[in-house]
Design a protein around this motif. Structure first.
Motif, mmCIF file in Angstrom:
data_model
loop_
_atom_site.group_PDB
_atom_site.id
_atom_site.type_symbol
_atom_site.label_atom_id
_atom_site.label_comp_id
_atom_site.label_asym_id
_atom_site.label_seq_id
_atom_site.Cartn_x
_atom_site.Cartn_y
_atom_site.Cartn_z
ATOM 1 N N MET A 147 -8.229 -8.890 3.363
ATOM 2 C CA MET A 147 -8.782 -7.548 2.624
ATOM 3 C C MET A 147 -10.250 -8.064 2.539
ATOM 4 O O MET A 147 -10.523 -9.040 2.073
ATOM 5 C CB MET A 147 -7.985 -7.253 1.597
ATOM 6 C CG MET A 147 -8.804 -6.440 0.732
ATOM 7 S SD MET A 147 -8.342 -6.220 -0.986
ATOM 8 C CE MET A 147 -6.666 -6.724 -1.264
ATOM 9 N N ASN A 148 -11.252 -7.017 3.274
ATOM 10 C CA ASN A 148 -12.676 -7.510 3.001
ATOM 11 C C ASN A 148 -13.124 -6.778 1.788
ATOM 12 O O ASN A 148 -12.522 -6.348 0.929
ATOM 13 C CB ASN A 148 -13.227 -7.010 4.363
ATOM 14 C CG ASN A 148 -13.560 -5.453 4.546
ATOM 15 O OD1 ASN A 148 -13.537 -4.693 3.402
ATOM 16 N ND2 ASN A 148 -13.357 -5.082 5.691
ATOM 17 N N ASP A 149 -14.356 -7.182 1.612
ATOM 18 C CA ASP A 149 -15.007 -6.513 0.175
ATOM 19 C C ASP A 149 -14.984 -5.260 -0.019
ATOM 20 O O ASP A 149 -14.940 -4.509 -1.206
ATOM 21 C CB ASP A 149 -16.518 -7.007 0.086
ATOM 22 C CG ASP A 149 -16.592 -8.574 0.117
ATOM 23 O OD1 ASP A 149 -15.519 -9.305 -0.540
ATOM 24 O OD2 ASP A 149 -17.743 -9.180 0.079
ATOM 25 N N LYS A 150 -15.169 -4.183 1.364
ATOM 26 C CA LYS A 150 -15.234 -2.715 1.051
ATOM 27 C C LYS A 150 -13.827 -2.288 1.018
ATOM 28 O O LYS A 150 -13.686 -1.484 0.028
ATOM 29 C CB LYS A 150 -15.835 -2.430 2.369
ATOM 30 C CG LYS A 150 -17.104 -2.822 2.600
ATOM 31 C CD LYS A 150 -17.632 -2.297 4.143
ATOM 32 C CE LYS A 150 -18.966 -2.930 4.341
ATOM 33 N NZ LYS A 150 -19.595 -2.802 5.721
ATOM 34 N N GLN A 151 -12.821 -2.923 1.469
ATOM 35 C CA GLN A 151 -11.562 -2.591 1.256
ATOM 36 C C GLN A 151 -11.139 -2.800 -0.140
ATOM 37 O O GLN A 151 -10.563 -2.175 -0.852
ATOM 38 C CB GLN A 151 -10.379 -3.182 2.255
ATOM 39 C CG GLN A 151 -10.755 -2.696 3.694
ATOM 40 C CD GLN A 151 -10.135 -3.662 4.752
ATOM 41 O OE1 GLN A 151 -9.997 -4.923 4.495
ATOM 42 N NE2 GLN A 151 -9.746 -3.305 5.850
ATOM 43 N N LYS A 152 -11.689 -4.007 -0.669
ATOM 44 C CA LYS A 152 -11.382 -4.267 -2.229
ATOM 45 C C LYS A 152 -12.054 -3.507 -3.099
ATOM 46 O O LYS A 152 -11.441 -2.949 -4.249
ATOM 47 C CB LYS A 152 -11.658 -5.520 -2.418
ATOM 48 C CG LYS A 152 -11.588 -6.071 -3.934
ATOM 49 C CD LYS A 152 -12.052 -7.586 -4.224
ATOM 50 C CE LYS A 152 -11.703 -7.778 -5.564
ATOM 51 N NZ LYS A 152 -11.916 -7.030 -6.778
ATOM 52 N N LEU A 153 -13.126 -2.974 -2.750
ATOM 53 C CA LEU A 153 -13.950 -1.834 -3.423
ATOM 54 C C LEU A 153 -13.131 -0.620 -3.550
ATOM 55 O O LEU A 153 -13.038 -0.074 -4.659
ATOM 56 C CB LEU A 153 -15.178 -1.617 -2.894
ATOM 57 C CG LEU A 153 -16.237 -0.729 -3.801
ATOM 58 C CD1 LEU A 153 -16.270 -1.246 -4.984
ATOM 59 C CD2 LEU A 153 -17.521 -0.689 -2.904
ATOM 60 N N LEU A 154 -12.596 -0.475 -2.418
ATOM 61 C CA LEU A 154 -11.825 1.006 -2.547
ATOM 62 C C LEU A 154 -10.655 0.844 -3.326
ATOM 63 O O LEU A 154 -10.481 1.683 -4.239
ATOM 64 C CB LEU A 154 -11.333 1.219 -0.983
ATOM 65 C CG LEU A 154 -10.223 2.376 -0.862
ATOM 66 C CD1 LEU A 154 -10.870 3.736 -1.234
ATOM 67 C CD2 LEU A 154 -9.771 2.159 0.670
ATOM 68 N N PHE A 155 -9.888 -0.168 -3.316
ATOM 69 C CA PHE A 155 -8.781 -0.464 -4.120
ATOM 70 C C PHE A 155 -9.226 -0.659 -5.641
ATOM 71 O O PHE A 155 -8.261 -0.245 -6.660
ATOM 72 C CB PHE A 155 -7.824 -1.736 -3.645
ATOM 73 C CG PHE A 155 -7.204 -1.629 -2.173
ATOM 74 C CD1 PHE A 155 -7.093 -0.408 -1.611
ATOM 75 C CD2 PHE A 155 -6.962 -2.880 -1.513
ATOM 76 C CE1 PHE A 155 -6.464 -0.386 -0.507
ATOM 77 C CE2 PHE A 155 -6.658 -2.766 -0.233
ATOM 78 C CZ PHE A 155 -6.333 -1.498 0.318
ATOM 79 N N ASP A 156 -10.089 -1.476 -5.779
ATOM 80 C CA ASP A 156 -10.646 -1.428 -7.323
ATOM 81 C C ASP A 156 -10.941 0.116 -7.843
ATOM 82 O O ASP A 156 -10.327 0.367 -8.911
ATOM 83 C CB ASP A 156 -11.992 -2.114 -7.434
ATOM 84 C CG ASP A 156 -11.971 -3.552 -7.240
ATOM 85 O OD1 ASP A 156 -10.755 -4.073 -7.295
ATOM 86 O OD2 ASP A 156 -13.207 -4.107 -6.845
ATOM 87 N N ASN A 157 -11.485 1.047 -7.063
ATOM 88 C CA ASN A 157 -11.519 2.274 -7.475
ATOM 89 C C ASN A 157 -10.448 3.105 -7.644
ATOM 90 O O ASN A 157 -10.396 3.875 -8.578
ATOM 91 C CB ASN A 157 -12.768 3.184 -6.519
ATOM 92 C CG ASN A 157 -14.177 2.722 -6.821
ATOM 93 O OD1 ASN A 157 -14.653 2.812 -7.897
ATOM 94 N ND2 ASN A 157 -14.880 2.270 -5.921
ATOM 95 N N LEU A 158 -9.340 2.853 -6.696
ATOM 96 C CA LEU A 158 -8.205 3.591 -6.947
ATOM 97 C C LEU A 158 -7.655 3.178 -7.954
ATOM 98 O O LEU A 158 -6.821 3.945 -8.633
ATOM 99 C CB LEU A 158 -7.456 3.520 -5.514
ATOM 100 C CG LEU A 158 -7.917 4.234 -4.335
ATOM 101 C CD1 LEU A 158 -7.176 3.847 -3.058
ATOM 102 C CD2 LEU A 158 -7.953 5.516 -4.306
ATOM 103 N N LYS A 159 -7.582 1.970 -8.328
ATOM 104 C CA LYS A 159 -6.772 1.353 -9.537
ATOM 105 C C LYS A 159 -7.361 1.828 -10.600
ATOM 106 O O LYS A 159 -6.724 2.417 -11.482
ATOM 107 C CB LYS A 159 -6.752 -0.313 -9.302
ATOM 108 C CG LYS A 159 -6.114 -0.781 -10.791
ATOM 109 C CD LYS A 159 -6.351 -2.259 -10.773
ATOM 110 C CE LYS A 159 -5.268 -2.922 -12.107
ATOM 111 N NZ LYS A 159 -5.870 -2.409 -13.288
#
Length: 120
Positions: free
Chosen positions: A1-13
């Protein structure tokens, strides 16, 4: 998982957590429900769900449902449902034009991300 994908997941969580908390907080009879189209339904639940055990159970159910909705939306974005027969959806970085779908199944990685967050 890259930083952009992690940012997406952070926002969804964060969205999931916010709406779980909002739904539980709305079971307090003193809560302003102006945001909801279901004020009467909340009032019914306020009279039924009162103990800490009941509130925790309600929160767990809300959490599970919201995770399920997010998962379903990510499956749709990943191209794993009938919408993909007609349309392709993608999440693209505005600057680099790089797809967040690169080398990842968002719906699977989101669940892995949540498991990792819950273990911390």
């Amino acid at each position: 998982m890259n930083d952009k994908q992690k940012l997406l997941f952070d926002n969804l969580k964060n969205l999931k957590d916010y709406w779980v908390k909002t739904s539980v907080d709305s079971l307090n009879p003193n809560t302003d429900l102006i945001w909801s189209d279901n004020e009467n339904e909340y009032k019914i639940l306020q009279s039924k769900i009162k103990t800490q055990e009941e509130l925790v159970a309600f929160a767990k159910i809300q959490d599970e449902l919201i995770k399920g909705v997010i998962h379903s939306i990510l499956v749709m974005i990943d191209g794993g449902d009938e919408l993909a027969d007609n349309y392709l959806l993608d999440l693209v970085d505005r600057k680099t034009k790089e797809s967040l779908l690169h080398d990842i199944a968002l719906h699977e990685e989101f669940y892995n991300y949540l498991v990792d967050c819950e273990e911390e």
